[in-house]
Design a protein around this motif. Structure first.
Motif, PDB file in Angstrom:
ATOM      1  N   CYS A 174       0.810  -1.255  -0.124  1.00  0.00           N
ATOM      2  CA  CYS A 174       0.002   0.060  -0.103  1.00  0.00           C
ATOM      3  C   CYS A 174       0.922   1.278  -0.007  1.00  0.00           C
ATOM      4  CB  CYS A 174      -0.860  -0.090   1.178  1.00  0.00           C
ATOM      5  SG  CYS A 174      -2.088   1.306   1.219  1.00  0.00           S
ATOM      6  N   ARG A 175       1.969   1.281   0.883  1.00  0.00           N
ATOM      7  CA  ARG A 175       2.775   2.357   0.954  1.00  0.00           C
ATOM      8  C   ARG A 175       3.403   2.681  -0.317  1.00  0.00           C
ATOM      9  NH1 ARG A 175       6.162   0.785   5.190  1.00  0.00           N
ATOM     10  NH2 ARG A 175       4.174   1.353   6.586  1.00  0.00           N
ATOM     11  N   SER A 176       3.626   1.561  -1.126  1.00  0.00           N
ATOM     12  CA  SER A 176       4.717   1.911  -2.312  1.00  0.00           C
ATOM     13  C   SER A 176       3.717   2.533  -3.358  1.00  0.00           C
ATOM     14  CB  SER A 176       5.232   0.561  -2.907  1.00  0.00           C
ATOM     15  OG  SER A 176       4.359  -0.452  -3.041  1.00  0.00           O
ATOM     16  N   GLN A 177       2.410   1.905  -3.620  1.00  0.00           N
ATOM     17  CA  GLN A 177       1.413   2.463  -4.499  1.00  0.00           C
ATOM     18  C   GLN A 177       1.099   3.710  -4.198  1.00  0.00           C
ATOM     19  OE1 GLN A 177       0.384   0.327  -7.126  1.00  0.00           O
ATOM     20  NE2 GLN A 177       2.309  -0.760  -6.331  1.00  0.00           N
ATOM     21  N   VAL A 178       0.958   4.181  -3.009  1.00  0.00           N
ATOM     22  CA  VAL A 178       0.630   5.425  -2.649  1.00  0.00           C
ATOM     23  C   VAL A 178       1.769   6.533  -2.925  1.00  0.00           C
ATOM     24  CG1 VAL A 178      -0.063   7.169  -0.635  1.00  0.00           C
ATOM     25  CG2 VAL A 178      -1.204   4.973  -1.102  1.00  0.00           C
ATOM     26  N   GLY A 179       3.032   5.913  -2.939  1.00  0.00           N
ATOM     27  CA  GLY A 179       4.024   6.622  -3.074  1.00  0.00           C
ATOM     28  C   GLY A 179       4.218   6.923  -4.718  1.00  0.00           C
ATOM     29  N   LYS A 180       3.839   5.820  -5.434  1.00  0.00           N
ATOM     30  CA  LYS A 180       3.873   6.191  -6.844  1.00  0.00           C
ATOM     31  C   LYS A 180       2.917   7.119  -7.364  1.00  0.00           C
ATOM     32  CE  LYS A 180       5.372   1.310  -8.263  1.00  0.00           C
ATOM     33  NZ  LYS A 180       4.468   0.246  -8.840  1.00  0.00           N
ATOM     34  N   ALA A 181       1.753   7.169  -6.611  1.00  0.00           N
ATOM     35  CA  ALA A 181       0.634   8.154  -7.137  1.00  0.00           C
ATOM     36  C   ALA A 181       1.074   9.653  -6.725  1.00  0.00           C
ATOM     37  CB  ALA A 181      -0.539   7.724  -6.321  1.00  0.00           C
ATOM     38  N   VAL A 238      -0.330  14.846   3.143  1.00  0.00           N
ATOM     39  CA  VAL A 238       0.246  13.920   4.126  1.00  0.00           C
ATOM     40  C   VAL A 238      -0.683  12.563   3.847  1.00  0.00           C
ATOM     41  CG1 VAL A 238       1.114  13.409   6.256  1.00  0.00           C
ATOM     42  CG2 VAL A 238       1.143  15.738   5.529  1.00  0.00           C
ATOM     43  N   PHE A 239       0.446  11.428   3.964  1.00  0.00           N
ATOM     44  CA  PHE A 239      -0.187  10.344   3.548  1.00  0.00           C
ATOM     45  C   PHE A 239       0.340   9.450   4.515  1.00  0.00           C
ATOM     46  CE2 PHE A 239      -1.277  11.917  -0.497  1.00  0.00           C
ATOM     47  CZ  PHE A 239      -2.486  11.448  -0.691  1.00  0.00           C
ATOM     48  N   ASN A 240      -0.352   8.496   5.372  1.00  0.00           N
ATOM     49  CA  ASN A 240       0.219   7.361   6.402  1.00  0.00           C
ATOM     50  C   ASN A 240      -0.616   6.232   5.613  1.00  0.00           C
ATOM     51  OD1 ASN A 240       2.134   8.554   7.572  1.00  0.00           O
ATOM     52  ND2 ASN A 240       1.081   8.999   9.345  1.00  0.00           N
ATOM     53  N   PHE A 251      -5.734   2.659   3.758  1.00  0.00           N
ATOM     54  CA  PHE A 251      -5.840   1.451   4.018  1.00  0.00           C
ATOM     55  C   PHE A 251      -5.618   0.417   2.620  1.00  0.00           C
ATOM     56  CE2 PHE A 251      -7.118   2.744   7.905  1.00  0.00           C
ATOM     57  CZ  PHE A 251      -6.547   2.248   8.783  1.00  0.00           C
ATOM     58  N   GLY A 252      -5.271  -0.768   2.670  1.00  0.00           N
ATOM     59  CA  GLY A 252      -5.176  -1.593   1.422  1.00  0.00           C
ATOM     60  C   GLY A 252      -6.471  -1.919   0.978  1.00  0.00           C
ATOM     61  N   LEU A 265      -9.318   6.582   3.520  1.00  0.00           N
ATOM     62  CA  LEU A 265      -9.341   6.107   2.333  1.00  0.00           C
ATOM     63  C   LEU A 265      -8.941   4.623   2.133  1.00  0.00           C
ATOM     64  CD1 LEU A 265      -7.877   9.116   0.197  1.00  0.00           C
ATOM     65  CD2 LEU A 265     -10.251   8.791   0.930  1.00  0.00           C
ATOM     66  N   ARG A 266      -9.394   4.115   1.030  1.00  0.00           N
ATOM     67  CA  ARG A 266      -8.676   2.671   0.624  1.00  0.00           C
ATOM     68  C   ARG A 266      -7.748   3.037  -0.611  1.00  0.00           C
ATOM     69  NH1 ARG A 266     -13.562  -1.318  -0.058  1.00  0.00           N
ATOM     70  NH2 ARG A 266     -11.815  -3.005  -0.506  1.00  0.00           N
ATOM     71  N   LEU A 267      -7.075   2.043  -0.915  1.00  0.00           N
ATOM     72  CA  LEU A 267      -5.923   2.293  -1.606  1.00  0.00           C
ATOM     73  C   LEU A 267      -6.533   2.822  -3.283  1.00  0.00           C
ATOM     74  CD1 LEU A 267      -2.970   2.165  -2.612  1.00  0.00           C
ATOM     75  CD2 LEU A 267      -2.938  -0.121  -3.046  1.00  0.00           C
ATOM     76  N   ARG A 268      -7.484   1.940  -3.685  1.00  0.00           N
ATOM     77  CA  ARG A 268      -8.021   2.542  -4.841  1.00  0.00           C
ATOM     78  C   ARG A 268      -8.701   3.818  -5.155  1.00  0.00           C
ATOM     79  NH1 ARG A 268     -12.081  -1.324  -3.058  1.00  0.00           N
ATOM     80  NH2 ARG A 268     -11.029  -3.116  -4.449  1.00  0.00           N
TER      81      ARG A 268
END
Length: 206
Positions: free
Chosen positions: A40-47, A87-89, A153-154, A171-174
């Motif tokens: 989840c962290r890596s996908q949010v980082g890409k976005a 900011v995202f966690n 969250f994933g 939020l959820r990842l999508r």
């Protein structure tokens, strides 16, 4: 003829085995990443990096700043842009998640059986705003009016939580990619991403 084919067959078998091993390794790596909360962290980082490129903003990851009374406040991802700051966690879990803003612990269930409990993540997200404002004030960056915080969250989690609490959107990842394509994150509020990023780096806890 059979003697001539034998080395070729051996080579094909070896290549096939290597291919299978590579596929298995990739699948294992992906599964391990998901289980450790990295996916989840890596996908949010890409976005976030994509938004930064589109808008001429700056992206920072794994930032820890002193918050109220000097307590460390961690942030997985930050986008410092002309519009302000995001900011995202991020958390990766599977199952039904239950939690309210005032709960000390949030709980994860699978098939009605409790699987895990963890500290309510909202206060850490809320503390990020204070920590960032302290850093900006210290470095004399005064025109940052917009700081938004998100708890992500994933997709394997069913959220039984508020969708927003204390200024933090849950939020959820999508939902992250559509969120970051909103026009407001392309706006220019006359804030310097460079100044904000420098202030954050100058006050980071290593």
């Amino acid at each position: 003829t059979s003697h001539k084919l034998r080395p070729e067959l051996i080579l094909l078998v070896v290549l096939a085995v290597l291919l299978v091993l590579c596929v298995l390794a990739a699948m294992t790596s992906c599964l391990l990443a998901k289980s450790r909360g990295v996916f989840c962290r890596s996908q949010v980082g890409k976005a976030c990096r994509s938004l930064a490129r589109r808008g001429g903003h700056l992206y920072l990851e794994n930032v820890t700043l002193p918050g109220a009374e000097g307590k460390p406040v961690h942030m997985d991802h930050i986008v410092a842009g002309t519009f302000g700051v995001l900011v995202f966690n991020c958390y990766d879990y599977q199952g039904d998640l239950y939690g309210n803003p005032k709960d000390q612990q949030w709980h994860l269930y699978k098939k009605e059986e409790k699987k895990a409990s963890f500290r309510n993540p909202l206060p850490q997200c809320q503390a990020a705003v204070t920590a960032l404002r302290q850093a900006f004030a210290k470095e004399k960056v005064y025109n940052v009016t917009q700081i938004e915080t998100f708890l992500v969250f994933g997709n394997g989690v069913r959220l039984n939580t508020p969708r927003e609490a204390g200024g933090v959107a849950i939020l959820r990842l999508r939902q992250v990619k559509p969120l970051l394509h909103r026009e407001k994150y392309m706006m220019d509020h006359k804030v310097s991403p460079q100044q904000m990023a420098e202030a954050i780096r100058a006050n980071g806890i290593h």
